[in-house]
Design a protein around this motif. Structure first.
Motif, PDB file in Angstrom:
ATOM      1  N   ALA A   1       0.848  -1.199   0.000  1.00  0.00           N
ATOM      2  CA  ALA A   1       0.000   0.000   0.000  1.00  0.00           C
ATOM      3  C   ALA A   1       0.879   1.244   0.000  1.00  0.00           C
ATOM      4  O   ALA A   1       1.850   1.335   0.754  1.00  0.00           O
ATOM      5  CB  ALA A   1      -0.917   0.007   1.219  1.00  0.00           C
ATOM      6  N   ILE A   2       0.547   2.199  -0.872  1.00  0.00           N
ATOM      7  CA  ILE A   2       1.302   3.445  -0.937  1.00  0.00           C
ATOM      8  C   ILE A   2       0.344   4.641  -0.840  1.00  0.00           C
ATOM      9  O   ILE A   2      -0.876   4.500  -0.972  1.00  0.00           O
ATOM     10  CB  ILE A   2       2.128   3.567  -2.237  1.00  0.00           C
ATOM     11  CG1 ILE A   2       1.207   3.624  -3.464  1.00  0.00           C
ATOM     12  CG2 ILE A   2       3.145   2.436  -2.340  1.00  0.00           C
ATOM     13  CD1 ILE A   2       1.920   4.006  -4.749  1.00  0.00           C
ATOM     14  N   SER A   3       0.909   5.804  -0.641  1.00  0.00           N
ATOM     15  CA  SER A   3       0.142   7.040  -0.597  1.00  0.00           C
ATOM     16  C   SER A   3      -0.306   7.403  -2.011  1.00  0.00           C
ATOM     17  O   SER A   3       0.457   7.286  -2.968  1.00  0.00           O
ATOM     18  CB  SER A   3       1.010   8.161  -0.023  1.00  0.00           C
ATOM     19  OG  SER A   3       0.356   9.401  -0.105  1.00  0.00           O
TER      20      SER A   3
ATOM     21  N   LYS B   1       4.832  11.505  -2.220  1.00  0.00           N
ATOM     22  CA  LYS B   1       5.165  10.492  -1.215  1.00  0.00           C
ATOM     23  C   LYS B   1       5.006   9.093  -1.806  1.00  0.00           C
ATOM     24  O   LYS B   1       5.830   8.199  -1.560  1.00  0.00           O
ATOM     25  CB  LYS B   1       4.254  10.660   0.000  1.00  0.00           C
ATOM     26  CG  LYS B   1       4.534   9.678   1.122  1.00  0.00           C
ATOM     27  CD  LYS B   1       3.591   9.923   2.306  1.00  0.00           C
ATOM     28  CE  LYS B   1       3.844   8.901   3.426  1.00  0.00           C
ATOM     29  NZ  LYS B   1       2.901   9.107   4.566  1.00  0.00           N
ATOM     30  N   GLY B   2       3.941   8.900  -2.622  1.00  0.00           N
ATOM     31  CA  GLY B   2       3.714   7.600  -3.254  1.00  0.00           C
ATOM     32  C   GLY B   2       4.832   7.210  -4.204  1.00  0.00           C
ATOM     33  O   GLY B   2       5.221   6.046  -4.282  1.00  0.00           O
ATOM     34  N   ILE B   3       5.362   8.205  -4.933  1.00  0.00           N
ATOM     35  CA  ILE B   3       6.488   7.926  -5.841  1.00  0.00           C
ATOM     36  C   ILE B   3       7.697   7.437  -5.043  1.00  0.00           C
ATOM     37  O   ILE B   3       8.353   6.450  -5.419  1.00  0.00           O
ATOM     38  CB  ILE B   3       6.848   9.190  -6.649  1.00  0.00           C
ATOM     39  CG1 ILE B   3       5.707   9.570  -7.588  1.00  0.00           C
ATOM     40  CG2 ILE B   3       8.136   8.975  -7.444  1.00  0.00           C
ATOM     41  CD1 ILE B   3       5.886  10.924  -8.261  1.00  0.00           C
TER      42      ILE B   3
ATOM     43  N   VAL C   1      -4.168   5.367  -8.357  1.00  0.00           N
ATOM     44  CA  VAL C   1      -3.045   4.762  -7.646  1.00  0.00           C
ATOM     45  C   VAL C   1      -1.887   4.438  -8.585  1.00  0.00           C
ATOM     46  O   VAL C   1      -0.735   4.316  -8.155  1.00  0.00           O
ATOM     47  CB  VAL C   1      -3.505   3.491  -6.900  1.00  0.00           C
ATOM     48  CG1 VAL C   1      -3.788   2.366  -7.879  1.00  0.00           C
ATOM     49  CG2 VAL C   1      -2.456   3.044  -5.881  1.00  0.00           C
ATOM     50  N   SER C   2      -2.167   4.328  -9.885  1.00  0.00           N
ATOM     51  CA  SER C   2      -1.118   3.919 -10.825  1.00  0.00           C
ATOM     52  C   SER C   2      -0.134   5.045 -11.136  1.00  0.00           C
ATOM     53  O   SER C   2       0.988   4.779 -11.580  1.00  0.00           O
ATOM     54  CB  SER C   2      -1.750   3.423 -12.133  1.00  0.00           C
ATOM     55  OG  SER C   2      -2.343   4.497 -12.855  1.00  0.00           O
ATOM     56  N   VAL C   3      -0.533   6.297 -10.929  1.00  0.00           N
ATOM     57  CA  VAL C   3       0.314   7.424 -11.332  1.00  0.00           C
ATOM     58  C   VAL C   3       1.672   7.411 -10.633  1.00  0.00           C
ATOM     59  O   VAL C   3       2.719   7.444 -11.300  1.00  0.00           O
ATOM     60  CB  VAL C   3      -0.409   8.765 -11.120  1.00  0.00           C
ATOM     61  CG1 VAL C   3       0.524   9.939 -11.368  1.00  0.00           C
ATOM     62  CG2 VAL C   3      -1.622   8.856 -12.046  1.00  0.00           C
TER      63      VAL C   3
END
Length: 356
Positions: free
Chosen positions: A56-58, A79-81, A103-105
């Motif tokens: 799970a990511i931001s 943050k997700g990157i 979420v894919s970006v």
């Protein structure tokens, strides 16, 4: 061991192709990691595959309008990157496959900066916002509608067609009637508004239930927490919040399906030769992709269409009855379209583009 990272989420449509690929990838010896959002629908759907490691990511929501939340989401995506890059460093993937959704970006951007090949898949006629952002970074862009060709770089694009889940072809009418308790002598309509349900469709079906039940039995996939307790014991009417393993059997006994016009669902119904009444999301609630999908299917003779704002009263009921009466005409047009399930082609592409 070959390692792949799958991503995509937010709706079932952004997960379904991944769910189709996972068993085949496992059979071919791939080590599979899935990057999604915390608590998103993708996490619950992927959880049935114990061999798949979920991360799970931001994430940030992709909006087409100004909101102060857009600024906050820029930081969430950043943050997700960072989180995705950290995952890539740990698992060392050969390739990333992205089905789209917000979420894919960060995953696609992290993959590009980590020099991992990226295959994306677009189900709708025109690319969604997430896939538009990812277009410059993708190694290959697969698409479902031939018309999508003009929206993607020619050197990257590949017309693939619709990837349909294998299990949908294994439905049993006997099992379907056993699950529902319905009679085989009265026609069955399956109604679905997607994994979250659709308030307009739910309201219409329940408002016209007395009239519809004179002719049909109804399976209503109404969405999470959207059951009506007062209708629980209504003869000929069955509510589900959401189904998974039961769906092939429910499709098997359905004579007509009323649904939104998400491409994954309507191409599944095309493959199954199920007549449809499509109620596309209006452009006030979407980017207009479902309106395009519905128009295409109507022009091909596969479906009838009711605009969301017209979904009310006896007029809409008559359209549904008319679609049922003409159901064999729809099936005849569908039979002219060869059933194509390009899963093997997509799997071969993944093998070909894996990082050496």
């Amino acid at each position: 061991m070959k390692t792949i990272v799958l991503t995509g989420g937010g709706t079932t449509g952004h997960v379904s192709v991944n769910l189709t690929l996972i068993p085949h990838l496992l059979e071919r010896g791939w080590n599979i990691h899935y990057i999604g959002s915390k608590g998103g629908i993708e996490e619950s759907l992927v959880s049935k595959f114990k061999e798949v490691k979920y991360h799970a990511i931001s994430t940030g929501k992709l909006r087409r309008y100004w909101s102060k939340e857009n600024l906050k989401d820029m930081f969430r995506v950043g943050k997700g990157i960072f989180q995705a890059k950290k995952i890539f460093k740990q698992v060392k993937p050969n390739i990333v496959f992205s089905k789209g959704g917000f979420v894919s970006v960060p995953v696609v951007l992290a993959a590009k900066w980590s020099k991992v090949p990226i295959i994306t898949h677009e189900s709708d006629m025109t690319p969604g916002l997430a896939n538009k952002i990812g277009l410059p970074f993708a190694t290959k862009i697969c698409y479902t509608f031939e018309d999508t060709k003009k929206h993607v770089p020619e050197e990257k694009g590949l017309f693939l067609g619709a990837v349909v889940r294998d299990e949908l072809f294994k439905g049993s009418r006997d099992k379907g009637f056993e699950l529902t308790g319905f009679s085989a002598t009265k026609p069955v309509i399956l109604v679905t508004g997607g994994s979250q349900g659709a308030n307009s469709i739910n309201g219409f079906i329940r408002g016209q239930l007395d009239e519809l039940l004179k002719t049909f039995q109804i399976i209503h996939l109404c969405g999470k927490n959207k059951k009506e307790s007062r209708l629980e014991d209504r003869e000929g009417y069955l509510q589900y919040e959401y189904v998974t393993d039961e769906l092939p059997h429910l499709y098997a006994i359905s004579d007509l399906v009323i649904t939104r016009a998400g491409s994954n669902t309507i191409f599944e119904l095309l493959a199954l030769r199920k007549p449809m009444v499509l109620v596309p999301l209006p452009d006030t609630q979407s980017r207009g992709d479902q309106l395009q999908n519905a128009d295409y299917f109507k022009r091909q003779g596969y479906a009838e269409v009711i605009k969301d704002e017209k979904l009310k009263g006896r007029e809409a009921v008559e359209v549904i009855k008319g679609a049922f009466s003409n159901r064999f005409d729809y099936v005849e047009e569908m039979r002219k379209q060869a059933v194509q399930n390009p899963t093997d082609k997509l799997l071969s592409l993944i093998e070909d583009y894996k990082k050496s």
